[in-house]
Every structure is written in structure tokens, then in C-alpha cells.
Write a protein that holds these residues in place. Structure first.
Motif, PDB file in Angstrom:
ATOM      1  N   ASN A 351      44.443  20.776  21.739  1.00 38.66           N
ATOM      2  CA  ASN A 351      44.007  21.567  23.190  1.00 38.66           C
ATOM      3  C   ASN A 351      44.506  22.950  23.280  1.00 38.66           C
ATOM      4  OD1 ASN A 351      42.563  21.734  25.257  1.00 38.66           O
ATOM      5  ND2 ASN A 351      43.907  20.552  26.853  1.00 38.66           N
ATOM      6  N   THR A 352      44.086  24.026  22.599  1.00 36.79           N
ATOM      7  CA  THR A 352      44.649  25.258  22.744  1.00 36.79           C
ATOM      8  C   THR A 352      43.715  26.123  23.066  1.00 36.79           C
ATOM      9  OG1 THR A 352      44.164  25.584  20.244  1.00 36.79           O
ATOM     10  CG2 THR A 352      46.305  24.891  20.681  1.00 36.79           C
ATOM     11  N   GLN A 353      42.266  25.842  23.585  1.00 36.54           N
ATOM     12  CA  GLN A 353      41.393  26.618  23.892  1.00 36.54           C
ATOM     13  C   GLN A 353      40.619  25.965  25.136  1.00 36.54           C
ATOM     14  OE1 GLN A 353      39.362  27.143  20.170  1.00 36.54           O
ATOM     15  NE2 GLN A 353      39.794  29.078  20.128  1.00 36.54           N
ATOM     16  N   PRO A 354      41.520  26.159  26.279  1.00 32.43           N
ATOM     17  CA  PRO A 354      40.721  25.423  27.388  1.00 32.43           C
ATOM     18  C   PRO A 354      39.605  26.174  27.961  1.00 32.43           C
ATOM     19  CG  PRO A 354      42.704  26.723  28.061  1.00 32.43           C
ATOM     20  CD  PRO A 354      42.701  26.655  26.400  1.00 32.43           C
ATOM     21  N   GLY A 355      38.838  25.348  28.716  1.00 28.54           N
ATOM     22  CA  GLY A 355      37.586  25.933  29.410  1.00 28.54           C
ATOM     23  C   GLY A 355      36.545  25.461  28.135  1.00 28.54           C
ATOM     24  N   SER A 356      35.153  25.854  28.830  1.00 30.02           N
ATOM     25  CA  SER A 356      33.920  25.352  28.186  1.00 30.02           C
ATOM     26  C   SER A 356      32.966  26.640  28.299  1.00 30.02           C
ATOM     27  CB  SER A 356      33.347  24.171  28.780  1.00 30.02           C
ATOM     28  OG  SER A 356      33.278  24.338  30.071  1.00 30.02           O
ATOM     29  N   LYS A 357      31.969  26.688  27.526  1.00 32.07           N
ATOM     30  CA  LYS A 357      30.883  27.699  27.528  1.00 32.07           C
ATOM     31  C   LYS A 357      29.441  26.899  27.010  1.00 32.07           C
ATOM     32  CE  LYS A 357      33.853  31.445  26.074  1.00 32.07           C
ATOM     33  NZ  LYS A 357      33.934  32.124  27.348  1.00 32.07           N
ATOM     34  N   ILE A 358      28.411  27.645  27.623  1.00 30.40           N
ATOM     35  CA  ILE A 358      27.150  27.046  27.509  1.00 30.40           C
ATOM     36  C   ILE A 358      26.432  28.164  26.825  1.00 30.40           C
ATOM     37  CG2 ILE A 358      24.982  26.263  28.699  1.00 30.40           C
ATOM     38  CD1 ILE A 358      26.822  25.201  30.905  1.00 30.40           C
ATOM     39  N   VAL A 359      25.619  27.867  25.685  1.00 30.67           N
ATOM     40  CA  VAL A 359      24.977  28.746  24.940  1.00 30.67           C
ATOM     41  C   VAL A 359      23.352  28.267  25.069  1.00 30.67           C
ATOM     42  CG1 VAL A 359      24.710  29.962  22.919  1.00 30.67           C
ATOM     43  CG2 VAL A 359      26.922  29.351  23.517  1.00 30.67           C
ATOM     44  N   ILE A 360      22.461  29.359  25.103  1.00 27.92           N
ATOM     45  CA  ILE A 360      20.926  29.065  24.844  1.00 27.92           C
ATOM     46  C   ILE A 360      20.510  29.582  23.483  1.00 27.92           C
ATOM     47  CG2 ILE A 360      18.757  29.452  25.785  1.00 27.92           C
ATOM     48  CD1 ILE A 360      20.317  27.652  27.848  1.00 27.92           C
ATOM     49  N   HIS A 361      19.984  28.713  22.935  1.00 29.04           N
ATOM     50  CA  HIS A 361      19.558  29.447  21.290  1.00 29.04           C
ATOM     51  C   HIS A 361      18.009  29.043  21.414  1.00 29.04           C
ATOM     52  CE1 HIS A 361      19.227  30.152  17.443  1.00 29.04           C
ATOM     53  NE2 HIS A 361      18.772  28.791  17.093  1.00 29.04           N
ATOM     54  N   LYS A 362      17.369  29.939  21.032  1.00 33.57           N
ATOM     55  CA  LYS A 362      15.998  30.135  20.750  1.00 33.57           C
ATOM     56  C   LYS A 362      15.584  29.417  19.440  1.00 33.57           C
ATOM     57  CE  LYS A 362      14.326  34.098  23.397  1.00 33.57           C
ATOM     58  NZ  LYS A 362      13.751  35.424  23.472  1.00 33.57           N
TER      59      LYS A 362
END
Length: 374
Positions: A351-362
Motif C-alpha cells: 500500500n504505497t500509492q494511496p488514493g484512487s483515480k477514475i479514467v474515461i476511455h473511448k
């Protein structure tokens, strides 16, 4: 229609182009420059992400995270997802589903409760209870009835009538041999994957009726399940299962030929690492609503697209810096959304990269079946 103000540090949420981002690009083709982040992702890992159903002039997006954060965005006139509403649940969110008019969201929570969020009034109500964490929730919009289906670690599948709200009204309860790990519904079919690696198949017409009890083709724990339709794209025909062992099973409920059911490997390292191949969990599976192809996402931080009928891989993304935890394809077939975050596949030390991201891809071209060679 929303009773809550926008969330986060900004009142308006746009998208950040991936081309100018420090995140590894999500694709190996030139379409990666069109991918964008959805601003305002929860800080904790996102367990579930879903587009609103059709018909929608302005699509909405909802996600639920382990820290109890539930957020909703709407696609605006600037072609960006703008933050619209937020709720904080006092328990990890394990699943969510929209009503067919996109006015409400059902929430499956680890505190043994199923909740309903009315977006217009911004009110939360408990609509179902279990004796263990609620792992799945699906809204059933049948020909002659509507209800919420919830699956739990308490080894039951329960069906809740929403007509008598705010009173909780249980229409039916089915006792299962094991805990519910995953489920999917495409009326009139429901599939429920259990901890004992068996899959219950139900016909939902006139109430739930078990029609099949299928043993998984996979040897290891089931992580996700998704129903696919027949070749006319009219009726549900089978399902795809993903396991923690980097493998997917394609299973027809009524296979005309046993060879129609098969498994394939995915989300594994191309090269040996310390003389071993690294194998990653398949965290989610989603089918394209028009093409019938599927996308899998994994703990390796990649998504892969497949044509199950031709049994070919269409595309694999470059690795992202974090595992991919969940995904969804919009009903138009134009967009794939996926979440990045730590999935604890490497324990506390990872667990070295806390946080999250959301990506939209066509994705409409990426997921299109290739023309067969004559």
C-alpha cells in the motif's frame, strides 16, 4: 434533480487529459490522448463504478469506495464529467446500482445494510438488512414486478419490495450453501457466484426460480461475474467469470456444444519474474452492449479487450501505476470507465500509492470485433 451541492475543492469538475498527466497512458494507440481523468475521485479505493442507464441525454456516473464515499457526476455541455452529489456512508460500499430512471441509487454496504439514495431529495433510507456484509445489489425491473435483489456473506439472497417505503418489506429470501461473492442481473436472468465456486442461475419472471446450479470451470476463488447476451443481442445467454488466478471462464447456461464453454488466461506477466510468471486477479469484467465483446481489468494495472466468439484478444493497455479495481461500459458503447487504486493484492506492504483515480476511455473502436479473414 439533485439535492446536494458539488463536492471536493471545486464546484465544477472537468477532466484532465492523460497526455499531459504523469500517469502512464492507458492505451498503446494514439487514442490515449483522448482519455481523461474524472476529477474528484474518492481518496480510498473504489470498489464499484457505474454509468446511469438509458435513456439519458446527459449520462451520469456513480462510484462507491471503501471509506464509505459515494459520489455522482454528470456529463455537461463542455463534454466533461461535473461533480453533482456526494454521500458518506458509515461503512465500506461494496456495490451499487441505479434505478432505470436514474433518479435513485441502491447501495450495498459492509455494515449489513442495503440503502437507497434519492438524488432529488438527497435522502438516504435503509431498505434491506442482512446478518452479514451486503456484497451485491441489483434493481430488478420485471414485466410484472420491481424489487431490489441483495446478496450477502450471510449466505442468503434477498428480494425487497420498494412500494412500502420507508418500511422495509422482504418479498423473498433464498438460503444459499455459501457466501455471495459476485452477482449480475439482466432480466430475466440473474447469476450469483458463491464462495464454494458454484454459480446459481435464476429465472426472474414471476419471481426468482432457480434453473441451474453450475460448477465453476475455474479452480480458484471467483472475483467477478458478468452476463452476456446471445448473438442477436436480445436475450441473456451465459456469463463470464473472473478469478484471482488470472483466468476467465466463458459459460453458456444452455450450451449447444460443451466446447462452447471455455477458459482463457489473462493478466499475467509476459516475462518470468525470478523464474516465475506473476499471476494477477481479474477484478472486474464488463461486456460491450452492442459488440458483445468484453473488457477485463486486473491487479496488474492493465485492461484487456477480448472477442469471446472469435476467441481472440483485441487489445491490452500499457500498465498503470496502480491496480485497476472496477469498470463499466456506457450503454451507448462509446465509453469505458475504470478506477485505479490499491486492491490489497500485495498486502499491507504494497500500500504505497494511496488514493484512487477514475479514467474515461473511448472504447467503441477498440472493442469492435475484427473482420474475419476469408
Amino acid at each position: 434533480m439533485f439535492g446536494a451541492s458539488s463536492f471536493g475543492n471545486k464546484s465544477m469538475f472537468g477532466g484532465t487529459s492523460m497526455a499531459s498527466s504523469t500517469i502512464a497512458p492507458a492505451a498503446t494507440t494514439n487514442t490515449q490522448s483522448e482519455d481523461f481523468f474524472v476529477d474528484g475521485a474518492p481518496e480510498d479505493t473504489i470498489q464499484v463504478i457505474k454509468f446511469s442507464p438509458v435513456p439519458q441525454d446527459k449520462p451520469m456516473l456513480a462510484c462507491g469506495a471503501w471509506d464509505g464515499t459515494l459520489r455522482v457526476w454528470m456529463f455537461n455541455d463542455s463534454n466533461q464529467f461535473e461533480g453533482k452529489a456526494q454521500q458518506n456512508i458509515p461503512a465500506p460500499i461494496l456495490d451499487l446500482c441505479w434505478t432505470e430512471d436514474a433518479s435513485k441509487i441502491f447501495i450495498a454496504c459492509a455494515d449489513k445494510e442495503a440503502r437507497l439514495w434519492d438524488l432529488a431529495s438527497n435522502q438516504l433510507a435503509t431498505v434491506g438488512m442482512h446478518d452479514g456484509p451486503v456484497k451485491t445489489c441489483h434493481w430488478i425491473n420485471g414485466n410484472n414486478y420491481q424489487c431490489l435483489m441483495t446478496g450477502s456473506f450471510d449466505k442468503t439472497l434477498r428480494f425487497w419490495d420498494m412500494k412500502s417505503l420507508p418500511q422495509q418489506s422482504q418479498m423473498a429470501s433464498i438460503t444459499l450453501p455459501e457466501r455471495v461473492y459476485a452477482a449480475d442481473v439482466q432480466y430475466p436472468m440473474a447469476v450469483v457466484a458463491l464462495a464454494n465456486k458454484r454459480i446459481k442461475v435464476y429465472n426472474l419472471e414471476n419471481g426468482p426460480t432457480e434453473v441451474k446450479d453450475i460448477e465453476s470451470q475455474l479452480k480458484f476463488q471467483i472475483r467477478c461475474i458478468s452476463i452476456f447476451r446471445d448473438k442477436t443481442n436480445q436475450m441473456p445467454a451465459g456469463f463470464a467469470l473472473g478469478s484471482i488466478e488470472g483466468r476467465v471462464a466463458v459459460q453458456y447456461v444452455e450450451a449447444s456444444n460443451p466446447k462452447d464453454n471455455f477458459t482463457f488466461k489473462c493478466h499475467r506477466s509476459a516475462e518470468l519474474v525470478n523464474s516465475y510468471q506473476e499471476i494477477y486477479a481479474v477484478n472486474d469484467i464488463c461486456f460491450h452492449p452492442q459488440h458483445g465483446t468484453l473488457v477485463t481489468i486486473g491487479s496488474d494495472g492493465r485492461y484487456s479487450m477480448w472477442d469471446k466468439d472469435a476467441r481472440t484478444k483485441l487489445k491490452t493497455s500499457d500498465p498503470h501505476p496502480m491496480p485497476l479495481t472496477c469498470c463499466d461500459v456506457h450503454s451507448s458503447g462509446m465509453f469505458l470507465v475504470y478506477a485505479m487504486g490499491y486492491d490489497w493484492s500485495r498486502g499491507h506492504e504494497g500500500n504505497t500509492q494511496p488514493g484512487s483515480k477514475i479514467v474515461i476511455h473511448k472504447c467503441v473502436e477498440d472493442m469492435k470485433p475484427r473482420a474475419t479473414k476469408k
